[in-house]
Design a protein around this motif. Sequence first.
Motif, PDB file in Angstrom:
ATOM      1  N   HIS A 202       0.648  -1.667  -0.428  1.00 40.04           N
ATOM      2  CA  HIS A 202      -0.035  -0.067   0.502  1.00 40.04           C
ATOM      3  C   HIS A 202       0.987   1.361   0.531  1.00 40.04           C
ATOM      4  CE1 HIS A 202      -3.036   2.728   1.134  1.00 40.04           C
ATOM      5  NE2 HIS A 202      -2.620   2.723   1.821  1.00 40.04           N
ATOM      6  N   ALA A 203       1.647   1.329   0.886  1.00 35.86           N
ATOM      7  CA  ALA A 203       2.621   2.673   0.602  1.00 35.86           C
ATOM      8  C   ALA A 203       3.573   2.451  -0.482  1.00 35.86           C
ATOM      9  CB  ALA A 203       3.858   2.277   2.394  1.00 35.86           C
ATOM     10  N   ALA A 204       3.551   1.280  -1.021  1.00 33.44           N
ATOM     11  CA  ALA A 204       4.950   1.694  -2.211  1.00 33.44           C
ATOM     12  C   ALA A 204       3.993   2.101  -3.242  1.00 33.44           C
ATOM     13  CB  ALA A 204       5.572   0.469  -2.738  1.00 33.44           C
ATOM     14  N   PHE A 205       2.159   1.755  -3.666  1.00 33.59           N
ATOM     15  CA  PHE A 205       1.487   1.842  -4.259  1.00 33.59           C
ATOM     16  C   PHE A 205       1.287   3.607  -4.137  1.00 33.59           C
ATOM     17  CE2 PHE A 205       0.545  -2.694  -5.319  1.00 33.59           C
ATOM     18  CZ  PHE A 205       1.276  -2.582  -6.131  1.00 33.59           C
ATOM     19  N   GLU A 206       0.895   3.760  -3.069  1.00 31.29           N
ATOM     20  CA  GLU A 206       1.331   5.064  -2.698  1.00 31.29           C
ATOM     21  C   GLU A 206       1.645   6.512  -2.689  1.00 31.29           C
ATOM     22  OE1 GLU A 206      -1.889   6.686  -0.299  1.00 31.29           O
ATOM     23  OE2 GLU A 206      -2.818   4.963  -1.874  1.00 31.29           O
ATOM     24  N   LEU A 207       3.152   5.670  -3.413  1.00 28.90           N
ATOM     25  CA  LEU A 207       4.436   7.083  -3.300  1.00 28.90           C
ATOM     26  C   LEU A 207       4.512   7.317  -4.729  1.00 28.90           C
ATOM     27  CD1 LEU A 207       6.656   7.928  -2.154  1.00 28.90           C
ATOM     28  CD2 LEU A 207       8.258   5.613  -2.953  1.00 28.90           C
ATOM     29  N   TYR A 208       3.600   5.839  -5.652  1.00 32.52           N
ATOM     30  CA  TYR A 208       3.767   6.263  -6.844  1.00 32.52           C
ATOM     31  C   TYR A 208       2.530   6.316  -7.348  1.00 32.52           C
ATOM     32  CZ  TYR A 208       8.886   4.544  -7.986  1.00 32.52           C
ATOM     33  OH  TYR A 208      10.325   3.886  -7.350  1.00 32.52           O
ATOM     34  N   ALA A 209       1.545   6.394  -6.621  1.00 36.33           N
ATOM     35  CA  ALA A 209       0.009   6.904  -7.101  1.00 36.33           C
ATOM     36  C   ALA A 209      -0.490   5.981  -8.110  1.00 36.33           C
ATOM     37  CB  ALA A 209       0.609   8.608  -7.751  1.00 36.33           C
ATOM     38  N   ILE A 210      -0.386   5.114  -7.470  1.00 40.44           N
ATOM     39  CA  ILE A 210      -0.999   3.741  -8.433  1.00 40.44           C
ATOM     40  C   ILE A 210      -2.565   3.771  -8.419  1.00 40.44           C
ATOM     41  CG2 ILE A 210      -1.146   1.587  -8.624  1.00 40.44           C
ATOM     42  CD1 ILE A 210       1.301   2.845  -9.437  1.00 40.44           C
ATOM     43  N   PRO A 211      -3.419   3.718  -9.466  1.00 41.48           N
ATOM     44  CA  PRO A 211      -5.026   4.461  -9.319  1.00 41.48           C
ATOM     45  C   PRO A 211      -5.333   3.521  -8.656  1.00 41.48           C
ATOM     46  CG  PRO A 211      -3.806   4.407 -11.587  1.00 41.48           C
ATOM     47  CD  PRO A 211      -2.790   4.471 -11.021  1.00 41.48           C
ATOM     48  N   LEU A 212      -5.916   3.731  -7.347  1.00 40.22           N
ATOM     49  CA  LEU A 212      -6.532   2.223  -6.664  1.00 40.22           C
ATOM     50  C   LEU A 212      -7.570   0.671  -7.736  1.00 40.22           C
ATOM     51  CD1 LEU A 212      -8.933   4.494  -3.868  1.00 40.22           C
ATOM     52  CD2 LEU A 212      -6.881   3.009  -3.828  1.00 40.22           C
ATOM     53  N   ASP A 213      -8.050   1.388  -8.195  1.00 43.16           N
ATOM     54  CA  ASP A 213      -8.410   0.337  -8.586  1.00 43.16           C
ATOM     55  C   ASP A 213      -7.766  -0.602  -9.763  1.00 43.16           C
ATOM     56  OD1 ASP A 213     -11.046   0.799  -8.518  1.00 43.16           O
ATOM     57  OD2 ASP A 213     -11.566   2.172 -10.470  1.00 43.16           O
ATOM     58  N   ASP A 214      -6.377  -0.183  -9.815  1.00 42.69           N
ATOM     59  CA  ASP A 214      -5.268  -0.767 -10.792  1.00 42.69           C
ATOM     60  C   ASP A 214      -4.336  -1.528  -9.584  1.00 42.69           C
ATOM     61  OD1 ASP A 214      -6.614  -0.448 -13.405  1.00 42.69           O
ATOM     62  OD2 ASP A 214      -5.052   0.987 -13.007  1.00 42.69           O
ATOM     63  N   ARG A 215      -4.738  -1.012  -8.352  1.00 46.15           N
ATOM     64  CA  ARG A 215      -3.579  -1.822  -7.262  1.00 46.15           C
ATOM     65  C   ARG A 215      -3.373  -3.067  -6.959  1.00 46.15           C
ATOM     66  NH1 ARG A 215      -3.207   2.752  -3.038  1.00 46.15           N
ATOM     67  NH2 ARG A 215      -2.631   4.359  -4.360  1.00 46.15           N
TER      68      ARG A 215
END
Length: 291
Positions: A202-215
């Motif tokens: 979650h922290a990594a995907f937040e850091l890279y602004a990954i869209p929620l629907d694709d996480r």
Amino acid sequence: MPDIAALVVAPDQLMPRGDAPGVAIEQFAKLCLAQGDSWFTIGGVPPWITTNLLSHMVFSERACIVNCAQPGKQLMHMVDTLRHRRFLQLLRGRTAHKWHVILLSGGGNDLIDAALSPPAAPRANRLLLTAAEWDATQPAPARYLSAEGWLTFVAHINAVFDQLLIERDKGINATTPVVLHSYDVAVPRNAGAGFGIGPWLHAAFELYAIPLDDRTELAVALLNGLRDLLKAMVATRPTANVWLVDTIGTLTRALHSDAGESGDWENEIHPTRGGYGRLAQRWRPEVEARW
């Protein structure tokens, strides 16, 4: 076929100091040496809210597992002769025993660390791409992944594992079977282990602004990629006596919206007691086939 819970002990119980009680491992039919990350130790704070994979191991013969694992241990540190001398002593040193199987949990922390590499790092040193680097012609989750970074990660894991095999083959445990595992899909969510530990993906995907629907699909791609890497690592070393327990698809996934226990997961990347029990069932036939 009887179901006998394995006894899991720390190295200090095998080699007690002073008046500390020891364990007479001669009474066991099978002896295992374990090393790895938090899936072999603790996955939450306080520690008793969940257990670990080894504590749920059940076999048809009496088995003792000497566990050298520590939370957060990275695969590359398993062969660090300065920091983890006890593991190497038990593997190929003067206090080594002849083990029937070596149990290994590793690669997951390396994957998370690589995903958390900062966006300013060169593409070859990170698994994820920045928003400015996304290729809109690529489908998700491929558009978020650094091909250069994945090649670096593959090379790193292979090099570290080869070093582990070199250490194994230096002593009486040369060619002893090594059993390792893939990691089931951890859904990225804001569910840490307590006291500021985690979350991770979650922290990594937040850091890279990954869209929620694709996480979730991105996590699937990363963990499937790690599984495929481990499979290839085993397949390309046919004489190394290395075996993989593929656990993907074993656990009920957590809900992205849940911040605590969900499905078979205590937190984002650690299973519940029941989850570990199901994983241990997958390990049993693979381990028993090797000893």
